[in-house]
Design an enzyme around this catalytic site. Structure first.
Site, PDB file in Angstrom:
ATOM      1  N   ARG A 146      -7.058  -7.800  -9.470  1.00  0.00           N
ATOM      2  CA  ARG A 146      -7.762  -9.073  -9.691  1.00  0.00           C
ATOM      3  C   ARG A 146      -9.243  -8.771  -9.879  1.00  0.00           C
ATOM      4  O   ARG A 146      -9.667  -7.623  -9.757  1.00  0.00           O
ATOM      5  CB  ARG A 146      -7.603  -9.957  -8.459  1.00  0.00           C
ATOM      6  CG  ARG A 146      -8.047  -9.226  -7.179  1.00  0.00           C
ATOM      7  CD  ARG A 146      -8.084 -10.140  -5.980  1.00  0.00           C
ATOM      8  NE  ARG A 146      -8.076  -9.402  -4.733  1.00  0.00           N
ATOM      9  CZ  ARG A 146      -9.137  -8.890  -4.123  1.00  0.00           C
ATOM     10  NH1 ARG A 146     -10.336  -9.019  -4.671  1.00  0.00           N
ATOM     11  NH2 ARG A 146      -9.029  -8.243  -2.992  1.00  0.00           N
ATOM     12  N   HIS A 151     -13.880  -3.528   8.749  1.00  0.00           N
ATOM     13  CA  HIS A 151     -13.264  -3.037   7.510  1.00  0.00           C
ATOM     14  C   HIS A 151     -13.442  -4.008   6.355  1.00  0.00           C
ATOM     15  O   HIS A 151     -12.692  -3.986   5.391  1.00  0.00           O
ATOM     16  CB  HIS A 151     -11.770  -2.738   7.699  1.00  0.00           C
ATOM     17  CG  HIS A 151     -11.499  -1.759   8.784  1.00  0.00           C
ATOM     18  ND1 HIS A 151     -11.953  -0.472   8.737  1.00  0.00           N
ATOM     19  CD2 HIS A 151     -10.839  -1.874   9.954  1.00  0.00           C
ATOM     20  CE1 HIS A 151     -11.580   0.168   9.830  1.00  0.00           C
ATOM     21  NE2 HIS A 151     -10.912  -0.667  10.586  1.00  0.00           N
ATOM     22  N   GLU A 170      -1.966   7.135   7.984  1.00  0.00           N
ATOM     23  CA  GLU A 170      -2.681   8.168   7.245  1.00  0.00           C
ATOM     24  C   GLU A 170      -3.766   8.777   8.103  1.00  0.00           C
ATOM     25  O   GLU A 170      -4.117   8.257   9.161  1.00  0.00           O
ATOM     26  CB  GLU A 170      -3.230   7.624   5.907  1.00  0.00           C
ATOM     27  CG  GLU A 170      -4.175   6.475   6.012  1.00  0.00           C
ATOM     28  CD  GLU A 170      -4.478   5.834   4.651  1.00  0.00           C
ATOM     29  OE1 GLU A 170      -3.630   5.834   3.744  1.00  0.00           O
ATOM     30  OE2 GLU A 170      -5.596   5.328   4.513  1.00  0.00           O
ATOM     31  N   LYS A 187       0.813  -1.213   0.000  1.00  0.00           N
ATOM     32  CA  LYS A 187       0.000   0.000   0.000  1.00  0.00           C
ATOM     33  C   LYS A 187       0.854   1.275   0.000  1.00  0.00           C
ATOM     34  O   LYS A 187       0.473   2.267  -0.620  1.00  0.00           O
ATOM     35  CB  LYS A 187      -0.916   0.014   1.221  1.00  0.00           C
ATOM     36  CG  LYS A 187      -2.000  -1.057   1.205  1.00  0.00           C
ATOM     37  CD  LYS A 187      -2.880  -0.939   2.463  1.00  0.00           C
ATOM     38  CE  LYS A 187      -3.602  -2.234   2.774  1.00  0.00           C
ATOM     39  NZ  LYS A 187      -4.658  -2.557   1.813  1.00  0.00           N
TER      40      LYS A 187
HETATM   41  P1  ADP Z   1     -12.667  -7.456  -1.737  1.00  0.00           P
HETATM   42  O1  ADP Z   1     -12.623  -5.991  -1.825  1.00  0.00           O
HETATM   43  O2  ADP Z   1     -12.739  -8.140  -3.041  1.00  0.00           O
HETATM   44  O3  ADP Z   1     -13.608  -7.966  -0.721  1.00  0.00           O
HETATM   45  P2  ADP Z   1     -10.722  -8.290   0.166  1.00  0.00           P
HETATM   46  O4  ADP Z   1      -9.338  -7.714   0.298  1.00  0.00           O
HETATM   47  O5  ADP Z   1     -11.668  -8.035   1.270  1.00  0.00           O
HETATM   48  O6  ADP Z   1     -11.234  -7.784  -1.208  1.00  0.00           O
HETATM   49  O7  ADP Z   1     -10.551  -9.871  -0.014  1.00  0.00           O
HETATM   50  C1  ADP Z   1     -11.222 -10.690  -0.945  1.00  0.00           C
HETATM   51  C2  ADP Z   1     -11.207 -12.099  -0.477  1.00  0.00           C
HETATM   52  O8  ADP Z   1      -9.900 -12.598  -0.410  1.00  0.00           O
HETATM   53  C3  ADP Z   1     -11.827 -12.258   0.881  1.00  0.00           C
HETATM   54  O9  ADP Z   1     -12.584 -13.428   0.875  1.00  0.00           O
HETATM   55  C4  ADP Z   1     -10.628 -12.336   1.809  1.00  0.00           C
HETATM   56  O10 ADP Z   1     -10.910 -13.133   2.939  1.00  0.00           O
HETATM   57  C5  ADP Z   1      -9.589 -12.943   0.922  1.00  0.00           C
HETATM   58  N1  ADP Z   1      -8.273 -12.383   1.179  1.00  0.00           N
HETATM   59  C6  ADP Z   1      -7.917 -11.111   1.136  1.00  0.00           C
HETATM   60  N2  ADP Z   1      -6.621 -10.949   1.404  1.00  0.00           N
HETATM   61  C7  ADP Z   1      -6.142 -12.178   1.639  1.00  0.00           C
HETATM   62  C8  ADP Z   1      -4.854 -12.681   1.960  1.00  0.00           C
HETATM   63  N3  ADP Z   1      -3.809 -11.892   2.080  1.00  0.00           N
HETATM   64  N4  ADP Z   1      -4.725 -14.002   2.119  1.00  0.00           N
HETATM   65  C9  ADP Z   1      -5.773 -14.817   1.956  1.00  0.00           C
HETATM   66  N5  ADP Z   1      -7.011 -14.398   1.646  1.00  0.00           N
HETATM   67  C10 ADP Z   1      -7.196 -13.106   1.493  1.00  0.00           C
HETATM   68  P1  ADP Z   2      -7.737  -3.799   2.680  1.00  0.00           P
HETATM   69  O1  ADP Z   2      -6.527  -4.160   1.889  1.00  0.00           O
HETATM   70  O2  ADP Z   2      -7.800  -4.517   3.975  1.00  0.00           O
HETATM   71  O3  ADP Z   2      -8.974  -3.831   1.861  1.00  0.00           O
HETATM   72  P2  ADP Z   2      -7.964  -0.864   2.546  1.00  0.00           P
HETATM   73  O4  ADP Z   2      -6.826   0.073   2.575  1.00  0.00           O
HETATM   74  O5  ADP Z   2      -8.658  -1.049   1.251  1.00  0.00           O
HETATM   75  O6  ADP Z   2      -7.457  -2.264   3.111  1.00  0.00           O
HETATM   76  O7  ADP Z   2      -9.022  -0.400   3.650  1.00  0.00           O
HETATM   77  C1  ADP Z   2     -10.106  -1.209   4.041  1.00  0.00           C
HETATM   78  C2  ADP Z   2     -11.203  -0.361   4.659  1.00  0.00           C
HETATM   79  O8  ADP Z   2     -10.725   0.376   5.779  1.00  0.00           O
HETATM   80  C3  ADP Z   2     -11.788   0.681   3.749  1.00  0.00           C
HETATM   81  O9  ADP Z   2     -12.796   0.168   2.911  1.00  0.00           O
HETATM   82  C4  ADP Z   2     -12.318   1.703   4.737  1.00  0.00           C
HETATM   83  O10 ADP Z   2     -13.561   1.297   5.265  1.00  0.00           O
HETATM   84  C5  ADP Z   2     -11.313   1.655   5.851  1.00  0.00           C
HETATM   85  N1  ADP Z   2     -10.283   2.704   5.681  1.00  0.00           N
HETATM   86  C6  ADP Z   2      -9.161   2.599   4.961  1.00  0.00           C
HETATM   87  N2  ADP Z   2      -8.432   3.740   4.998  1.00  0.00           N
HETATM   88  C7  ADP Z   2      -9.123   4.596   5.801  1.00  0.00           C
HETATM   89  C8  ADP Z   2      -8.905   5.949   6.264  1.00  0.00           C
HETATM   90  N3  ADP Z   2      -7.822   6.642   5.938  1.00  0.00           N
HETATM   91  N4  ADP Z   2      -9.842   6.500   7.072  1.00  0.00           N
HETATM   92  C9  ADP Z   2     -10.939   5.808   7.439  1.00  0.00           C
HETATM   93  N5  ADP Z   2     -11.202   4.547   7.045  1.00  0.00           N
HETATM   94  C10 ADP Z   2     -10.316   3.928   6.234  1.00  0.00           C
HETATM   95 MG    MG Z   3      -9.371  -2.713   0.206  1.00  0.00          MG
END
Ligand code: ADP
Ligand code: ADP
Ligand code: MG
Length: 673
Positions: free
Chosen positions: A300, A238, A203, A119
């Site tokens: 993806r 989240h 952040e 990230k």
């Molecule tokens: P989306 O925005 O598509 O929901 P997520 O990051 O929440 O993306 O993850 C999508 C799917 O992949 C979820 O079912 C989550 O549990 C799985 N997943 C996400 N990151 C990982 C990881 N690092 N290792 C294994 N499974 C993951």
């Molecule tokens: P992941 O890889 O786990 O999906 P993200 O960076 O996409 O991580 O963040 C997941 C969720 O966390 C976002 O959908 C949002 O709800 C919350 N989030 C992320 N960044 C912030 C922020 N700067 N302030 C408030 N909420 C946040």
């Molecule tokens: Mg995300």
């Protein structure tokens, strides 16, 4: 250069594997499934033309072993691999291993994945490309002093993220300088344990955010387009639970600006294939002219892609296949814009308990039919059906329910109808919670933000108690089940206390929530079946119909009208599912002898197999009801186990770091002297 995909291997399981195969079948592409020990009887295996066993149940011994997938391709002659999401989907080394073996990967180039994998580096890249990012620190210096100083500079509240994090893990909200040290250590530990990388970024915490993301696509000829946004603001931990397109209240100007930023992000890394650029929108002052910032890019297909398919009429897996075959994108940006129509909403059906901190649940699915008759705008994407197990090994998502309508109201109504008509039993699920969320007036009004679920905890996270009438209905379901099952087709012969000359009657015993015994009197008369319990009487014409092995539909008439219920009856319990509730009624074991008395209500057992991360109390400590006792990790999530009542901690024998079995006694809370 174009090439044809003739046989595609899906390196995944569950709903996404089934979803990908459905498109392949429509296009005449042969499919290969891979499966672990736990998935021998799984739906994705049944659906595929061929299937290859790849190892033991834990993902790291099967679905995550790139070499086994490459071998499976060789063995079956598959010329392409779709990675689904999760597992190996964002693993550049896997994409390279396939390329080396001459197999087409349905995903971006390894370099694009690497550019977006972390990230911090992704934010830097986007900043340089002129895409707005959340203000913060994403530098290399990871010393505690620097991170703390940067947090001060950014200004509290801040959000700490593990740069390698995903699935909502590795994040900590910090509201003041006094909490920063503990939060940095916690996030670092989680990053190291879950993602093998403890690097952090900091952040600004946006206090009222909406999560709005853009679907993008690129091809080898260098074209890049977006297919509009998805609003994924309804989240718990989240992680998304409800997603929709278009985003409620988003202006055409904002859509254009966000679309351009997303395409710019894709172009900056020469992106090929399907991707999602996630933005966070600060809606403290409403959505009009709200600032939005790049958050991350998922390289993806996304879980929630069906809502985009529904508003554009496109099949995104088909697009992925075309792009992987070296063809150009099928539509230009202008053509896509002309297609957008209506509104679509998706909910994720999870095996989890919303009334118990969203703790994942495991078990065998009783009622659930992903192939049930549906309306034209309704869709279920699932990878399990009745009789399948949800195990500790994989993600607890059962499937996704999606609906389309002319406008947002119509889409929500169609989705409520679909969820209401989809009973699930056998394990705790979030079905009722999803229905309540969709019916919440603020959701209908489009007032969504990531704090929505917490803000509506009163209506969403409260489990209704069983009433007398529910026990009466359970008794009717037992009789209906006997009739429908054919084992006991003559209802009269089922009567325990049947005596000539008297109306046939029967007593049925259930265990009440407070441990009491609930007796239901059943009376068979000419008018039908009457079930009475202390404070309620329900009469039913139990015209039961057995739909499947597990499934009985019950028609009941009572003072409040005619009700249609789904039921599942087994020797332990009766599950009743209405259009808004799922009720589990425990049958009383007649011969007694159950040793549940031995474990008083103060005994804390591990709810499922997992690892103890932290112990917050010691033997002899006095605790209050609700006080955190220990933290364990189970099914990829941290769970805090709290005291069910006040008392003194005793019998604590486990240590942090220990792996425990489901049901293992961890400690007990004894009465205070
Ligand atoms: P989306 O925005 O598509 O929901 P997520 O990051 O929440 O993306 O993850 C999508 C799917 O992949 C979820 O079912 C989550 O549990 C799985 N997943 C996400 N990151 C990982 C990881 N690092 N290792 C294994 N499974 C993951
Ligand atoms: P992941 O890889 O786990 O999906 P993200 O960076 O996409 O991580 O963040 C997941 C969720 O966390 C976002 O959908 C949002 O709800 C919350 N989030 C992320 N960044 C912030 C922020 N700067 N302030 C408030 N909420 C946040
Ligand atoms: Mg995300």
């Amino acid at each position: 250069m174009t090439r044809r995909i003739r046989k595609l291997l899906v390196a995944n399981r569950g709903e996404i594997a089934c979803r990908v195969m459905a498109t392949c079948q429509r296009l005449g592409i042969k499919t290969v499934a891979v499966y672990s020990d736990a998935d021998r009887g799984a739906l994705h295996v049944a659906m595929a033309d061929e299937a290859v066993f790849i190892g033991a149940a834990p993902a790291r011994e099967s679905y995550l072993v790139a070499a086994r997938i490459v071998d499976a391709c060789r063995k079956t002659g598959a010329d392409a691999v779709h990675p689904g999401y999760g597992f190996l989907s964002e693993n550049p080394a896997f994409a390279e291993a396939l390329a080396d073996a001459g197999i087409t990967f349905l995903g971006p180039k390894a370099a694009s994945m690497r550019a977006m994998a972390l990230k911090g580096a992704a934010k830097k890249l986007m900043e340089d490309a002129g895409v707005p990012v959340v203000p913060g620190y994403h530098g290399d210096d990871q010393s505690l002093e620097t991170l703390a100083t940067e947090a001060d500079r950014i200004g509290y509240p801040v959000l700490i993220k593990a740069v390698a994090g995903g699935g909502g893990k590795g994040m900590r909200k910090v509201f003041g300088a006094s909490e920063i040290k503990a939060a940095i250590e916690g996030a670092k530990r989680e990053g190291e344990n879950s993602f093998g990388d403890g690097t952090l970024l900091i952040e600004k915490l946006i206090e009222k955010p909406r999560h709005i993301e853009m679907q993008v696509f690129g091809d080898e000829a260098g074209h890049a387009v977006h297919l509009f946004e998805r609003d994924c603001s309804l989240q718990r931990r989240h992680q998304k639970v409800v997603e929709e397109a278009p985003a409620p209240g988003m202006s055409a100007d904002m859509r254009r600006a966000m679309g351009e930023a997303a395409v710019k992000a894709a172009e900056a890394i020469g992106y090929v294939g399907a991707g999602t650029v996630e933005f966070i929108v600060d809606v403290a002052n409403g959505i009009d002219d709200a600032p939005f910032y790049f958050m991350e890019m998922n390289t993806r297909l996304q879980v929630e892609h069906p809502v985009t398919e529904m508003i554009t009429g496109q099949d995104l897996v088909e697009w992925q296949i075309m792009v992987a075959e070296g063809k150009n994108l099928p539509l230009s940006q202008d053509e896509i814009e002309l297609l957008a129509d209506g509104h679509a909403v998706e909910v994720r059906l999870y095996a989890e308990d919303p009334y118990g901190g969203f703790l994942p649940s495991i078990g065998t699915i009783g009622l659930f039919d992903p192939f049930a008759d549906m309306g034209p705008g309704q869709r279920i994407d699932a990878g399990v059906r009745a009789g399948d197990a949800v195990s500790i090994h994989y993600d607890p998502m059962i499937g996704k329910l999606i609906a389309w309508g002319q406008d947002r109201e119509a889409a929500i109504d169609a989705l409520i109808d679909l969820v209401a008509q989809t009973p699930v039993s056998g394990l705790a699920t979030n079905r009722d919670f999803l229905l309540a969320a969709l019916r919440e007036p603020d959701f209908r009004a489009g007032d969504v933000h990531t704090g929505f679920i917490e803000a509506h905890a009163d209506t969403l996270l409260h489990k209704p108690e069983l009433s007398g009438a529910d026990y009466a209905l359970a008794a009717l379901a037992v009789v209906a089940n006997r009739q429908a099952g054919g084992t006991d087709s003559d209802p009269w012969s089922a009567m325990d206390n049947f005596r000539l000359g008297l109306p046939a009657s029967e007593k049925m015993l259930f265990d009440g929530a407070d441990g009491s015994l609930v007796t239901v009197e059943l009376l068979h008369s000419d008018a039908g079946l009457v079930a009475s319990v202390a404070d309620a009487t329900v009469s039913g014409t139990v015209s039961a119909r057995s739909v499947a092995q597990y499934d009985t539909i019950l028609h009941v008439e009572s003072e409040s009208g005619r009700t249609r219920l789904f039921s599942e009856v087994n020797s332990d319990q009766v599950t009743l599912v209405t259009t808004d509730r799922t009720m589990v009624v425990k049958r009383h074991a007649r011969d007694g002898g159950l040793d549940d008395e031995m474990e008083g209500p103060g005994t804390i057992v591990s709810p499922m197999p997992g690892k103890i991360l932290e112990i917050k109390v010691k033997n002899g400590d006095a605790v209050e009801k609700g006080q955190p006792l220990l933290i364990m990790e189970a099914m990829k999530m941290e769970q805090t186990i709290t005291a069910p009542r006040a008392g003194t901690v005793a019998g604590l024998g486990v240590a942090a770091g220990t792996q425990v079995a489901g049901g293992a006694v961890l400690l007990s809370i004894e009465d205070q002297e």
